[in-house]
Design an enzyme around this catalytic site. Structure first.
Site, PDB file in Angstrom:
ATOM      1  N   ASP A   5       0.834  -1.208   0.000  1.00 13.65           N
ATOM      2  CA  ASP A   5       0.000   0.000   0.000  1.00 13.65           C
ATOM      3  C   ASP A   5       0.865   1.253   0.000  1.00 13.65           C
ATOM      4  O   ASP A   5       1.841   1.334   0.759  1.00 13.65           O
ATOM      5  CB  ASP A   5      -0.856   0.043   1.279  1.00 13.65           C
ATOM      6  CG  ASP A   5      -2.233  -0.547   1.078  1.00 13.65           C
ATOM      7  OD1 ASP A   5      -2.639  -0.751  -0.082  1.00 13.65           O
ATOM      8  OD2 ASP A   5      -2.904  -0.824   2.086  1.00 13.65           O
ATOM      9  N   GLU A  12     -13.944  -2.964  -1.674  1.00 13.93           N
ATOM     10  CA  GLU A  12     -14.130  -3.153  -0.229  1.00 13.93           C
ATOM     11  C   GLU A  12     -15.518  -2.726   0.216  1.00 13.93           C
ATOM     12  O   GLU A  12     -15.943  -1.582  -0.054  1.00 13.93           O
ATOM     13  CB  GLU A  12     -13.056  -2.374   0.558  1.00 13.93           C
ATOM     14  CG  GLU A  12     -13.244  -2.534   2.072  1.00 13.93           C
ATOM     15  CD  GLU A  12     -12.020  -2.216   2.915  1.00 13.93           C
ATOM     16  OE1 GLU A  12     -10.935  -1.960   2.361  1.00 13.93           O
ATOM     17  OE2 GLU A  12     -12.175  -2.225   4.158  1.00 13.93           O
TER      18      GLU A  12
HETATM   19  O1  KIV Z   1      -4.741  -2.142   4.278  1.00 15.33           O
HETATM   20  C1  KIV Z   1      -5.283  -3.231   4.024  1.00 15.33           C
HETATM   21  O2  KIV Z   1      -5.074  -4.249   4.689  1.00 15.33           O
HETATM   22  C2  KIV Z   1      -6.183  -3.285   2.867  1.00 15.33           C
HETATM   23  C3  KIV Z   1      -7.078  -4.477   2.752  1.00 15.33           C
HETATM   24  C4  KIV Z   1      -8.087  -4.478   3.810  1.00 15.33           C
HETATM   25  C5  KIV Z   1      -7.660  -4.583   1.396  1.00 15.33           C
HETATM   26  O3  KIV Z   1      -6.209  -2.385   2.106  1.00 15.33           O
END
Ligand code: KIV
Length: 264
Positions: free
Chosen positions: A88, A187
């Site tokens: 991310d 989500e």
């Molecule tokens: O940050 C995370 O774990 C996510 C998932 C919930 C898709 O983005």
């Protein structure tokens, strides 16, 4: 010149549409959990910024920094052998401009060795996704409940509940796909809407709280293993490791206190 020390290039396989058997994605945040996820046959490991909430003690993902993500994604990459690793990009590291997003992606890809970055947002992020994709970055998009926007969404709530909101999500999905995203996380939205998006897109959809019809499913490590006091309603726990861990530590602590720790 190639010699025996030359590092083998690891062929990364992009996620694909799965009509028969959905792919399995799971979050992990360090080398040990990455190894366990792979041992269990997980296809894709996501180093989610959920890190902030499940491991770093924050009450949202907003305080998570690029440095946090790099620290943890590097460990995950050290622990994996084959799985595709997605990291991310945290809040504030990509929303300002496509150039800022590219600089953050380059930092993450170079410092960690992961395979792709994930960014939250639909139509508003399409230009950024195109910019990254045209420069060789594999981008996973994330729409629906986007936790980095929790303050604007007014909480961790299901999205796409009325016709207008559903229409917006359909447009979000189409625009991230057209912009070159390699997959999109859906989500917390109604199953019928997630199914419609999955049918319309050529890229794989990855569901979390979006029913059973997506091309892949993702859950958070702590939720699957029952490490939290409670889970979100859409995330079933497949073990009760919180209780097992507390019990194991209590048992050891009692042994310590009575000088009874078994040793050979
Ligand atoms: O940050 C995370 O774990 C996510 C998932 C919930 C898709 O983005």
């Amino acid at each position: 010149m190639h010699n025996k020390q030359t590092k083998q290039y690891r062929q990364a396989s992009l996620p694909t549409k799965q009509h028969e058997c959905p792919q399995v994605w799971l979050t992990a945040y360090d080398a040990h959990t990455a190894m366990l996820a792979e041992a269990a046959g997980v296809d894709v490991i996501l180093v989610g910024d959920s890190l902030g909430m499940v491991s770093l003690g924050f009450d949202s993902t907003i305080p998570v920094t690029l440095e946090h993500m790099i620290h943890h994604a590097s460990a995950v990459v050290r622990g994996r052998q084959h799985a595709w690793v997605v990291c991310d990009l945290p809040f504030g590291s990509y929303q300002q401009s496509p150039e800022q997003a590219f600089a953050s992606s380059a930092k993450v890809l170079q410092a960690t060795g992961c395979d792709a970055v994930k960014i939250e947002g639909g139509q508003a992020m399409a230009e950024t996704i195109r910019f990254l994709s045209e420069r060789g970055v594999a981008v996973v998009a994330h729409i629906g409940l986007t936790p980095q926007s929790v303050k604007k969404l007014g909480g961790f709530k299901k999205q796409g509940l009325n016709e207008q909101a559903a229409e917006r999500l359909l447009k979000d999905a189409a625009s991230v796909s057209d912009a070159g995203a390699v997959a999109v996380v859906l989500e917390c939205m109604p199953e019928a809407l997630a199914n419609e998006i999955t049918q319309q897109l050529e890229i794989p959809t990855v569901g979390i709280g979006a029913g059973q019809g997506c091309d892949a499913q993702v859950l958070v490590w702590h939720d699957v293993l029952g490490l939290n006091a409670s889970n979100p309603p859409f995330a079933p726990a497949y073990a009760n490791l919180r209780q097992d861990m507390i019990h194991a530590i209590e048992t050891w602590a009692n042994d310590v206190r009575k000088r009874g720790v078994p040793c050979k």
